[in-house]
Design an enzyme around this catalytic site. Sequence first.
Site, PDB file in Angstrom:
ATOM      1  N   ARG A  99     -13.393  34.296  38.909  1.00 44.88           N
ATOM      2  CA  ARG A  99     -14.589  33.499  38.583  1.00 44.88           C
ATOM      3  C   ARG A  99     -15.002  32.786  39.864  1.00 44.88           C
ATOM      4  O   ARG A  99     -14.320  31.855  40.314  1.00 44.88           O
ATOM      5  CB  ARG A  99     -14.290  32.499  37.467  1.00 44.88           C
ATOM      6  N   HIS A 126     -22.211  37.492  34.050  1.00 48.34           N
ATOM      7  CA  HIS A 126     -21.027  37.193  33.218  1.00 48.34           C
ATOM      8  C   HIS A 126     -20.802  38.388  32.283  1.00 48.34           C
ATOM      9  O   HIS A 126     -20.958  38.293  31.064  1.00 48.34           O
ATOM     10  CB  HIS A 126     -21.260  35.905  32.438  1.00 48.34           C
ATOM     11  N   GLN A 129     -18.572  38.288  29.122  1.00 52.16           N
ATOM     12  CA  GLN A 129     -19.232  37.623  27.999  1.00 52.16           C
ATOM     13  C   GLN A 129     -20.092  38.628  27.231  1.00 52.16           C
ATOM     14  O   GLN A 129     -20.094  38.653  26.001  1.00 52.16           O
ATOM     15  CB  GLN A 129     -20.089  36.463  28.527  1.00 52.16           C
ATOM     16  N   ASP A 216     -27.704  29.284  25.716  1.00 52.56           N
ATOM     17  CA  ASP A 216     -26.642  28.829  26.625  1.00 52.56           C
ATOM     18  C   ASP A 216     -27.136  27.533  27.262  1.00 52.56           C
ATOM     19  O   ASP A 216     -28.307  27.167  27.120  1.00 52.56           O
ATOM     20  CB  ASP A 216     -26.379  29.926  27.685  1.00 52.56           C
ATOM     21  N   CYS A 254     -22.445  31.228  24.236  1.00 52.13           N
ATOM     22  CA  CYS A 254     -21.228  31.655  24.931  1.00 52.13           C
ATOM     23  C   CYS A 254     -20.212  30.523  25.047  1.00 52.13           C
ATOM     24  O   CYS A 254     -19.035  30.788  25.249  1.00 52.13           O
ATOM     25  CB  CYS A 254     -21.578  32.208  26.311  1.00 52.13           C
ATOM     26  N   ARG A 282     -13.923  37.558  23.021  1.00 52.69           N
ATOM     27  CA  ARG A 282     -13.640  37.670  24.453  1.00 52.69           C
ATOM     28  C   ARG A 282     -12.269  38.333  24.649  1.00 52.69           C
ATOM     29  O   ARG A 282     -12.092  39.215  25.488  1.00 52.69           O
ATOM     30  CB  ARG A 282     -13.633  36.281  25.119  1.00 52.69           C
TER      31      ARG A 282
HETATM   32  N1   CP Z   1     -17.983  31.474  27.834  1.00 55.26           N
HETATM   33  C1   CP Z   1     -17.126  31.197  28.833  1.00 55.26           C
HETATM   34  O1   CP Z   1     -16.986  31.944  29.819  1.00 55.26           O
HETATM   35  O2   CP Z   1     -16.422  30.045  28.667  1.00 55.26           O
HETATM   36  P1   CP Z   1     -15.482  29.334  29.738  1.00 55.26           P
HETATM   37  O3   CP Z   1     -16.376  28.774  30.831  1.00 55.26           O
HETATM   38  O4   CP Z   1     -14.769  28.272  28.963  1.00 55.26           O
HETATM   39  O5   CP Z   1     -14.539  30.350  30.316  1.00 55.26           O
HETATM   40  N1  NVA Z   2     -24.268  29.759  32.214  1.00 53.90           N
HETATM   41  C1  NVA Z   2     -23.026  29.023  32.105  1.00 53.90           C
HETATM   42  C2  NVA Z   2     -22.010  29.850  31.400  1.00 53.90           C
HETATM   43  C3  NVA Z   2     -20.661  29.210  31.215  1.00 53.90           C
HETATM   44  C4  NVA Z   2     -19.690  30.127  30.537  1.00 53.90           C
HETATM   45  C5  NVA Z   2     -22.538  28.622  33.477  1.00 53.90           C
HETATM   46  O1  NVA Z   2     -22.587  29.462  34.393  1.00 53.90           O
HETATM   47  O2  NVA Z   2     -22.128  27.483  33.665  1.00 53.90           O
END
Ligand code: CP
Ligand code: NVA
Length: 296
Positions: A99, A126, A129, A216, A254, A282
């Site tokens: 990440r 993502h 997701q 989101d 998400c 997930r």
């Molecule tokens: N949806 C998602 O990726 O959640 P987290 O940021 O908690 O991993």
């Molecule tokens: N769009 C959000 C998703 C988190 C899972 C972010 O990038 O913070």
Amino acid sequence: MTANFLTIDDLTAAELEAVLDRAERYKREGPPPALGGGTLAMIFEKPSTRTRVSFETGATRLGGHAVFLGPDDIHLGHGEPIRDTARAVSRYVDAIMARLFDHADLEELGRYATVPVVNGLTDDAHPCQTLADLLTIRERVGGLDADVAWVGDANNVCRSLVLGAALLDLELTVATPPAFTVEEAVLDRAADLGRAPETTTDPAAAVEGADVVYTDVWVSMGEEADRERKLAAFESAGFRLTEALLEDQYVMHCLPAHRGEEITDAVIESDRAVVWAQAENRLHAQNALLAHLLEG
Ligand code: CP
Ligand code: NVA
């Protein structure tokens, strides 16, 4: 070359469907020991609840284990180049999930790693997701003959959903304020893959007649400096999922959710919200993806 999963369209439509079928099977029967005593490295530059816990427990369920590497645990970001991290870590582990902020950094990790690299979220995309989202839509609607409305920011989660929907011919409408719409390059890529979404700046028009409404956060991780401008734009244009905006659609998010911003407490706590099943998916979707990548 090692197969990576950096964007959802790293899979063909047939591979994506096969991963979803496999995820359904693993959810029902449990996964096989695809990691076979091996290790998943998990590199995090940003915080996470679902991604971290689902990948770590997933690795255990696949007969292996995971190593958590947070921003202050390794030399990445403290002077060691990504390509060196990629080559060294690949000598110890069987797969890497990362990440990162910058998608170009993930691409460099993928280029130099000699084991599969999986995108656990970047500023651009993502895709894990999206796997869980498509699985959830299939389960709830009974297939992908569904009408899905995205209401909110055209962010990383949205971009990956746009491309996933294009691959599997899902009917998608994306409603955003004019300044936060889907980039042309993403729409062009979706069209190349088979289907570009409808776009609109009217959330009410997008949700009318939809089977599923998805939102989101308005301010993603890394965008905090733009917070006030973004909140003002989304708020004034009526992008919050409220009971008044919705009919009887399934509601997806998400997570994490910012109640009182993009969604009300009443909506996320209502029976129409499928967010916990979506979060669970997930785990099953990623187990299926890892098994697919490790089997080569
Ligand atoms: N949806 C998602 O990726 O959640 P987290 O940021 O908690 O991993
Ligand atoms: N769009 C959000 C998703 C988190 C899972 C972010 O990038 O913070």
